[in-house]
Design a protein around this motif. Structure first.
Motif, PDB file in Angstrom:
ATOM      1  N   SER A   1      19.006 -20.907  13.559  1.00 52.14           N
ATOM      2  CA  SER A   1      19.906 -20.095  14.390  1.00 52.14           C
ATOM      3  C   SER A   1      20.053 -18.694  13.834  1.00 52.14           C
ATOM      4  CB  SER A   1      21.276 -20.774  14.505  1.00 52.14           C
ATOM      5  OG  SER A   1      21.934 -20.842  13.250  1.00 52.14           O
ATOM      6  N   ARG A   2      20.077 -18.582  12.510  1.00 47.35           N
ATOM      7  CA  ARG A   2      20.181 -17.250  11.901  1.00 47.35           C
ATOM      8  C   ARG A   2      18.919 -16.433  12.137  1.00 47.35           C
ATOM      9  NH1 ARG A   2      23.019 -20.524   8.071  1.00 47.35           N
ATOM     10  NH2 ARG A   2      21.137 -20.842   6.801  1.00 47.35           N
ATOM     11  N   GLU A   3      17.767 -17.096  12.101  1.00 49.14           N
ATOM     12  CA  GLU A   3      16.508 -16.395  12.352  1.00 49.14           C
ATOM     13  C   GLU A   3      16.420 -15.949  13.817  1.00 49.14           C
ATOM     14  OE1 GLU A   3      12.745 -15.213  10.378  1.00 49.14           O
ATOM     15  OE2 GLU A   3      14.807 -15.716   9.813  1.00 49.14           O
ATOM     16  N   TYR A   4      16.880 -16.798  14.733  1.00 53.67           N
ATOM     17  CA  TYR A   4      16.913 -16.397  16.141  1.00 53.67           C
ATOM     18  C   TYR A   4      17.728 -15.113  16.309  1.00 53.67           C
ATOM     19  CZ  TYR A   4      15.549 -21.280  17.238  1.00 53.67           C
ATOM     20  OH  TYR A   4      14.922 -22.492  17.316  1.00 53.67           O
ATOM     21  N   SER A   5      18.874 -15.071  15.651  1.00 54.30           N
ATOM     22  CA  SER A   5      19.771 -13.922  15.788  1.00 54.30           C
ATOM     23  C   SER A   5      19.193 -12.682  15.108  1.00 54.30           C
ATOM     24  CB  SER A   5      21.138 -14.264  15.183  1.00 54.30           C
ATOM     25  OG  SER A   5      22.015 -13.167  15.272  1.00 54.30           O
TER      26      SER A   5
ATOM     27  N   PRO B   1      22.052  -8.142  22.282  1.00 48.55           N
ATOM     28  CA  PRO B   1      21.907  -9.580  22.024  1.00 48.55           C
ATOM     29  C   PRO B   1      22.091 -10.426  23.280  1.00 48.55           C
ATOM     30  CG  PRO B   1      23.208  -8.545  20.312  1.00 48.55           C
ATOM     31  CD  PRO B   1      23.023  -7.501  21.375  1.00 48.55           C
ATOM     32  N   VAL B   2      21.282 -11.455  23.373  1.00 49.49           N
ATOM     33  CA  VAL B   2      21.333 -12.389  24.484  1.00 49.49           C
ATOM     34  C   VAL B   2      21.930 -13.708  24.000  1.00 49.49           C
ATOM     35  CG1 VAL B   2      19.943 -13.773  26.073  1.00 49.49           C
ATOM     36  CG2 VAL B   2      19.372 -11.367  25.690  1.00 49.49           C
ATOM     37  N   GLU B   3      22.953 -14.162  24.690  1.00 50.46           N
ATOM     38  CA  GLU B   3      23.568 -15.448  24.338  1.00 50.46           C
ATOM     39  C   GLU B   3      23.049 -16.529  25.278  1.00 50.46           C
ATOM     40  OE1 GLU B   3      27.824 -15.871  23.203  1.00 50.46           O
ATOM     41  OE2 GLU B   3      27.924 -17.192  24.967  1.00 50.46           O
ATOM     42  N   ILE B   4      22.653 -17.652  24.691  1.00 49.58           N
ATOM     43  CA  ILE B   4      22.132 -18.773  25.465  1.00 49.58           C
ATOM     44  C   ILE B   4      22.999 -20.000  25.219  1.00 49.58           C
ATOM     45  CG2 ILE B   4      20.171 -20.303  25.864  1.00 49.58           C
ATOM     46  CD1 ILE B   4      18.350 -18.094  24.782  1.00 49.58           C
ATOM     47  N   LYS B   5      23.533 -20.541  26.299  1.00 49.02           N
ATOM     48  CA  LYS B   5      24.253 -21.808  26.205  1.00 49.02           C
ATOM     49  C   LYS B   5      23.235 -22.928  26.368  1.00 49.02           C
ATOM     50  CE  LYS B   5      28.697 -20.042  27.765  1.00 49.02           C
ATOM     51  NZ  LYS B   5      29.779 -20.128  28.771  1.00 49.02           N
ATOM     52  N   PHE B   6      23.102 -23.720  25.310  1.00 47.45           N
ATOM     53  CA  PHE B   6      22.007 -24.694  25.212  1.00 47.45           C
ATOM     54  C   PHE B   6      22.575 -26.098  25.119  1.00 47.45           C
ATOM     55  CE2 PHE B   6      17.440 -23.825  24.252  1.00 47.45           C
ATOM     56  CZ  PHE B   6      16.967 -25.109  24.398  1.00 47.45           C
TER      57      PHE B   6
ATOM     58  N   ILE C   1      18.804 -13.243  19.653  1.00 46.78           N
ATOM     59  CA  ILE C   1      19.235 -14.351  20.508  1.00 46.78           C
ATOM     60  C   ILE C   1      20.295 -15.173  19.777  1.00 46.78           C
ATOM     61  CG2 ILE C   1      18.549 -16.495  21.625  1.00 46.78           C
ATOM     62  CD1 ILE C   1      15.807 -15.276  22.086  1.00 46.78           C
ATOM     63  N   LYS C   2      21.437 -15.324  20.403  1.00 44.74           N
ATOM     64  CA  LYS C   2      22.486 -16.175  19.860  1.00 44.74           C
ATOM     65  C   LYS C   2      22.504 -17.470  20.649  1.00 44.74           C
ATOM     66  CE  LYS C   2      27.446 -16.539  18.958  1.00 44.74           C
ATOM     67  NZ  LYS C   2      28.775 -15.901  19.099  1.00 44.74           N
ATOM     68  N   VAL C   3      22.172 -18.564  19.975  1.00 44.42           N
ATOM     69  CA  VAL C   3      22.164 -19.875  20.619  1.00 44.42           C
ATOM     70  C   VAL C   3      23.501 -20.556  20.384  1.00 44.42           C
ATOM     71  CG1 VAL C   3      21.108 -22.156  20.673  1.00 44.42           C
ATOM     72  CG2 VAL C   3      19.669 -20.132  20.383  1.00 44.42           C
ATOM     73  N   VAL C   4      24.154 -20.920  21.461  1.00 38.70           N
ATOM     74  CA  VAL C   4      25.437 -21.613  21.395  1.00 38.70           C
ATOM     75  C   VAL C   4      25.247 -23.012  21.984  1.00 38.70           C
ATOM     76  CG1 VAL C   4      27.820 -21.635  22.178  1.00 38.70           C
ATOM     77  CG2 VAL C   4      26.700 -19.459  21.652  1.00 38.70           C
TER      78      VAL C   4
END
Length: 563
Positions: A87-91, A60-65, A96-99
């Motif tokens: 966000s759930r669909e991204y994950s 998983p890739v975490e993105i600070k947005f 991809i985890k969008v933070v």
């Protein structure tokens, strides 16, 4: 996303704050700066096999947005900005985890916070900017080049839709051959003013439909002097204007000015290649001179200088107004209220008539106001393309479902606009809007709903318009009249009938002086129209406008356009 009324979200591009902008704290990987900057960091090697535009990361890739939001946004029970259907669909589908690194109220507050972040160099992995901020970050060398990853990872649908504005959005995000952001494409085909006229009054007075500006003047005169409402009093208005002049979408002078080949409120390129603010061109003086004459002859409301769009609505509802320039959504507001009170009332939109033998063109703002950028030090710049691929697929993969949970959710009487939660988004450019309107027209003419399955926009219009055409169900009168406007806009677009502003943002001096210049412009133009100042006051206005920063701004715009 499929709003009934197609309004420009933030007014005219030049003076509105941009819809989206963001910034934030660190979250970078400096060791990967050069790799990310060349647009290939984290990308699969194409030689090892075909790249899946929607492929899921194994790790998983975490993105600070950094992104805008609003306290007025609504969420289904249990959801939030960080935990929602998107966000759930991204994950689940992309890994991809969008933070949310930080957020701010969309609009001016958001822009201001982004400006602070740019000044401090404190940027998260990904963020949203307006055109001016994009230019600043490009000059500073802070952004990843997305050209390679967009080419490799962009889905067929994404590439098609992002280019549906003729490539203007991508061009505006490209600096020295580097694609430094993904543009939030939209359509300005919706935005030109049209000429709206009471056709029941035309018939009553036995007047022909307008083909020239001279026809418009004659109709306006008749509507004032030939008692079209039949009450035996001289109390009707020919041309409806508001104090806002250009903004608000109702009672605009911009459509009238377009008939004189003047383009107020936008920046245009002259035949010699120079750039000029449309409100300062000689053609604008001619348009103002005629408006002054109409006002003097009683064809414009004597109190327009203090009235807004709601007051125009009151004039329509009281059966007193016959002509106005406005956008395609006028049937929903303010015309429908008048229609309900006066069932015999009919309005029709017409293409912009011209003062001479040259066709009139509608002036529109630059369509792209929002950009999605990646910090040059982030390891996975391709992730932003995957996020966009998902948004394009969920929203625009035919057949489009306007009731998709990724678009809206109905919670009792509350309509929750879930499409706003997507962190990277782009809508449809003019080509796709034109295609959808063409299909809608074809489907209605052939009474064939199957044709609508290929539409990406206006998917909710076929059944209401069909119902109105069959039994004149007045519940659907606004949709039918808006479709008339769509056909006029389509014809304008297909016949090179739009003049688009060459500026996609604001300049430095604009940020400092623009409010004062706008005030000067509106006050001067209002005085000229009302006869409180002679028409030659226009020349003094141009001189003053240049002296108060306009000349410097013009040079800055020229430099931006020729970047």
């Amino acid at each position: 996303m499929w709003d009934k009324m197609r309004k420009p979200a933030a007014g005219v591009l030049l003076t509105a704050t941009m819809l989206l902008a963001a910034c934030g704290s660190t979250g970078n990987n400096a060791d990967n700066g050069q790799e990310a900057a060349n647009g290939n960091a984290g990308a699969e090697n194409a030689s090892q096999g075909a790249i899946d535009p929607m492929g899921k990361y194994e790790t998983p890739v975490e993105i600070k947005f950094a992104r805008p939001s609003s306290q007025n946004w609504k969420y289904p029970d249990g959801d939030s900005l960080d935990d929602n259907i998107w966000s759930r669909e991204y994950s689940d589908k992309l890994g991809i985890k969008v933070v949310t690194d930080w957020t701010a109220e969309e609009g001016e507050t958001y822009d201001q916070k982004m400006n602070v972040a740019i000044a401090s160099g404190n940027l998260p992995d990904m963020f949203v900017v307006n055109a001016t901020q994009l230019q600043q970050l490009a000059n500073a060398g802070e952004l990843a080049d997305l050209a390679g990853v967009f080419d490799q990872y962009g889905s067929e649908l994404t590439k098609k839709l992002v280019n549906s504005d003729g490539g203007l959005g991508l061009q505006s995000a490209t600096f020295d051959g580097k694609l430094l952001a993904l543009p939030g494409v939209s359509a300005n085909l919706y935005n030109p003013s049209l000429l709206w006229i009471r056709t029941d009054w035309l018939k009553k007075l036995n007047l022909p439909e307008p083909k020239t500006m001279q026809d418009v003047f004659a109709i306006s005169d008749a509507f004032v002097n030939q008692d079209p409402d039949g009450d035996g009093k001289k109390n009707t208005i020919g041309l409806g204007l508001t104090k806002d002049l250009y903004t608000g979408g109702i009672g605009l002078i911009s459509g009238f000015a377009n008939g004189y080949h003047a383009y107020p409120w936008i920046w245009v390129k002259n035949a010699d290649g120079t750039v000029q603010y449309g409100s300062t061109k000689p053609e604008m003086k001619a348009a103002l001179g005629k408006l002054q004459e109409l006002y003097k002859n009683g064809q414009i409301d004597k109190e327009f200088g203090v009235k807004d769009g709601a007051k125009i609505g009151e004039s329509i509802a009281s059966n007193k107004l016959g002509i106005m320039y406005g956008e395609n959504w006028m049937p929903y507001f303010p015309i429908i209220d008048g229609k309900k009170q006066n069932p015999g009332m009919e309005w029709k939109p017409y293409a912009l008539p011209s003062i001479d033998d040259q066709p009139a063109k509608g002036g529109v703002a630059f369509a792209t106001t929002t950009y999605f950028a990646v910090n040059k030090n982030f390891k996975h710049p391709e992730a932003i393309v995957k996020l966009l691929n998902m948004q394009q697929e969920k929203m625009y993969q035919a057949p489009v479902d306007p009731n998709s949970p990724f678009n809206i959710v109905q919670d009792g009487d509350t309509r929750i606009e879930t499409y706003k939660y997507a962190v990277v988004s782009s809508t449809l450019g003019n080509d796709m809007i034109a295609d959808s309107i063409t299909k809608l027209k074809d489907a209605l003419e052939k009474d064939d709903p199957e044709i609508t399955k290929g539409m990406l926009a206006e998917t909710d219009k076929f059944e209401p318009i069909r119902a109105f055409n069959k039994d004149r169900n007045m519940d659907y009168w606004p949709q039918a009249r808006q479709f008339d406007a769509f056909q006029q806009l389509l014809n304008m677009y297909n016949n090179d009938g739009l003049v688009t502003s060459v500026l996609a943002g604001q300049t430095k001096t604009m940020g400092e002086n623009w409010a004062a210049l706008v005030k000067l412009e509106k006050e001067t133009f209002t005085k000229i129209i009302m006869g409180a100042a002679p028409i030659d006051e226009f020349d003094k206005f141009v001189d003053t406008w240049n002296a108060l920063g306009g000349k410097e701004i013009t040079q800055e715009v020229t430099d931006m356009v020729n970047k």
